[in-house]
Design a protein around this motif. Structure first.
Motif, mmCIF file in Angstrom:
data_model
loop_
_atom_site.group_PDB
_atom_site.id
_atom_site.type_symbol
_atom_site.label_atom_id
_atom_site.label_comp_id
_atom_site.label_asym_id
_atom_site.label_seq_id
_atom_site.Cartn_x
_atom_site.Cartn_y
_atom_site.Cartn_z
ATOM 1 N N MET A 1 0.838 -1.188 0.000
ATOM 2 C CA MET A 1 0.000 0.000 0.000
ATOM 3 C C MET A 1 0.879 1.247 0.000
ATOM 4 O O MET A 1 1.938 1.254 0.608
ATOM 5 C CB MET A 1 -0.863 0.051 1.257
ATOM 6 N N HIS A 2 0.374 2.266 -0.631
ATOM 7 C CA HIS A 2 1.053 3.547 -0.629
ATOM 8 C C HIS A 2 0.748 4.271 0.677
ATOM 9 O O HIS A 2 -0.245 3.987 1.357
ATOM 10 C CB HIS A 2 0.586 4.401 -1.808
ATOM 11 N N LYS A 3 1.596 5.229 1.017
ATOM 12 C CA LYS A 3 1.430 5.947 2.275
ATOM 13 C C LYS A 3 0.064 6.637 2.351
ATOM 14 O O LYS A 3 -0.603 6.589 3.385
ATOM 15 C CB LYS A 3 2.550 6.965 2.461
ATOM 16 N N ASP A 4 -0.386 7.247 1.269
ATOM 17 C CA ASP A 4 -1.682 7.940 1.304
ATOM 18 C C ASP A 4 -2.837 6.960 1.537
ATOM 19 O O ASP A 4 -3.807 7.284 2.226
ATOM 20 C CB ASP A 4 -1.910 8.779 0.052
ATOM 21 N N GLU A 5 -2.718 5.745 1.011
ATOM 22 C CA GLU A 5 -3.742 4.728 1.244
ATOM 23 C C GLU A 5 -3.724 4.265 2.710
ATOM 24 O O GLU A 5 -4.779 4.054 3.314
ATOM 25 C CB GLU A 5 -3.525 3.535 0.323
ATOM 26 N N LEU A 6 -2.544 4.125 3.275
ATOM 27 C CA LEU A 6 -2.434 3.766 4.689
ATOM 28 C C LEU A 6 -3.047 4.842 5.571
ATOM 29 O O LEU A 6 -3.733 4.538 6.556
ATOM 30 C CB LEU A 6 -0.975 3.537 5.076
ATOM 31 N N ILE A 7 -2.820 6.092 5.219
ATOM 32 C CA ILE A 7 -3.388 7.195 5.998
ATOM 33 C C ILE A 7 -4.909 7.185 5.893
ATOM 34 O O ILE A 7 -5.607 7.440 6.878
ATOM 35 C CB ILE A 7 -2.771 8.545 5.568
ATOM 36 N N GLN A 8 -5.455 6.866 4.720
ATOM 37 C CA GLN A 8 -6.912 6.764 4.578
ATOM 38 C C GLN A 8 -7.471 5.646 5.449
ATOM 39 O O GLN A 8 -8.489 5.816 6.116
ATOM 40 C CB GLN A 8 -7.286 6.525 3.114
ATOM 41 N N LEU A 9 -6.799 4.494 5.454
ATOM 42 C CA LEU A 9 -7.221 3.385 6.292
ATOM 43 C C LEU A 9 -7.105 3.758 7.773
ATOM 44 O O LEU A 9 -8.007 3.479 8.566
ATOM 45 C CB LEU A 9 -6.394 2.137 5.991
ATOM 46 N N HIS A 10 -6.018 4.415 8.121
ATOM 47 C CA HIS A 10 -5.807 4.871 9.494
ATOM 48 C C HIS A 10 -6.937 5.823 9.905
ATOM 49 O O HIS A 10 -7.477 5.725 11.016
ATOM 50 C CB HIS A 10 -4.443 5.554 9.588
ATOM 51 N N THR A 11 -7.338 6.703 9.003
ATOM 52 C CA THR A 11 -8.430 7.638 9.269
ATOM 53 C C THR A 11 -9.739 6.909 9.536
ATOM 54 O O THR A 11 -10.459 7.213 10.494
ATOM 55 C CB THR A 11 -8.605 8.614 8.083
ATOM 56 N N LEU A 12 -10.060 5.931 8.700
ATOM 57 C CA LEU A 12 -11.288 5.157 8.876
ATOM 58 C C LEU A 12 -11.284 4.436 10.219
ATOM 59 O O LEU A 12 -12.269 4.454 10.955
ATOM 60 C CB LEU A 12 -11.451 4.152 7.733
ATOM 61 N N MET A 13 -10.167 3.817 10.550
ATOM 62 C CA MET A 13 -10.084 3.079 11.802
ATOM 63 C C MET A 13 -10.148 4.027 13.006
ATOM 64 O O MET A 13 -10.727 3.679 14.041
ATOM 65 C CB MET A 13 -8.827 2.220 11.822
ATOM 66 N N ALA A 14 -9.586 5.211 12.878
ATOM 67 C CA ALA A 14 -9.664 6.196 13.959
ATOM 68 C C ALA A 14 -11.115 6.657 14.154
ATOM 69 O O ALA A 14 -11.548 6.909 15.288
ATOM 70 C CB ALA A 14 -8.750 7.388 13.665
ATOM 71 N N GLN A 15 -11.872 6.730 13.063
ATOM 72 C CA GLN A 15 -13.296 7.074 13.171
ATOM 73 C C GLN A 15 -14.058 5.968 13.903
ATOM 74 O O GLN A 15 -14.951 6.250 14.708
ATOM 75 C CB GLN A 15 -13.896 7.322 11.789
ATOM 76 N N ILE A 16 -13.724 4.728 13.639
ATOM 77 C CA ILE A 16 -14.348 3.609 14.347
ATOM 78 C C ILE A 16 -14.006 3.705 15.830
ATOM 79 O O ILE A 16 -14.873 3.521 16.691
ATOM 80 C CB ILE A 16 -13.887 2.260 13.753
ATOM 81 N N LYS A 17 -12.755 4.012 16.141
ATOM 82 C CA LYS A 17 -12.325 4.182 17.535
ATOM 83 C C LYS A 17 -13.144 5.275 18.214
ATOM 84 O O LYS A 17 -13.647 5.086 19.325
ATOM 85 C CB LYS A 17 -10.842 4.526 17.585
ATOM 86 N N ARG A 18 -13.301 6.417 17.558
ATOM 87 C CA ARG A 18 -14.090 7.516 18.141
ATOM 88 C C ARG A 18 -15.538 7.105 18.360
ATOM 89 O O ARG A 18 -16.163 7.465 19.364
ATOM 90 C CB ARG A 18 -14.008 8.763 17.259
ATOM 91 N N HIS A 19 -16.089 6.333 17.435
ATOM 92 C CA HIS A 19 -17.457 5.850 17.592
ATOM 93 C C HIS A 19 -17.562 4.949 18.821
ATOM 94 O O HIS A 19 -18.499 5.073 19.608
ATOM 95 C CB HIS A 19 -17.908 5.103 16.337
ATOM 96 N N PHE A 20 -16.600 4.049 18.981
ATOM 97 C CA PHE A 20 -16.597 3.181 20.158
ATOM 98 C C PHE A 20 -16.490 4.002 21.436
ATOM 99 O O PHE A 20 -17.169 3.725 22.419
ATOM 100 C CB PHE A 20 -15.439 2.192 20.089
#
Length: 94
Positions: A1-20
């Motif tokens: 994965m490219h760095k920008d794709e990793l950051i997008q995935l990281h963003t999505l997972m951080a949103q899940i964390k905030r929801h939890f």
């Protein structure tokens, strides 16, 4: 994965964390929080974001496995069961 794709995935997972956390499930994220990295830290290395994703993924999985009410903790077992059935059907069609 490219760095920008990793950051997008990281963003999505951080949103899940905030929801939890909003739901009151926040005791499981100490490992991720101790890394002091967020998706907004675009200057951090690709390896650091990848490590954060794995730690956060593990924390999310731990939080899900503690959910006794909805049975989400059995998701992995159920997916394995379904995969086994599907592979059995594939073998029968060949």
């Amino acid at each position: 994965m490219h760095k920008d794709e990793l950051i997008q995935l990281h963003t999505l997972m951080a949103q899940i964390k905030r929801h939890f956390e909003h739901m009151g499930i926040d005791e499981s994220f100490n490992g991720y929080d101790s890394l002091s990295i967020s998706p907004l830290h675009v200057h951090r290395s690709k390896a650091e974001h990848k490590h954060a994703i794995f730690v956060l993924g593990n924390n999310i999985a731990t939080a899900l496995s503690r959910d006794d009410i909805s049975g989400i903790g059995r998701t992995s077992e159920r997916m394995q069961e379904l995969a086994s059935r599907a592979s059995g059907r594939l073998a029968n069609t060949n």
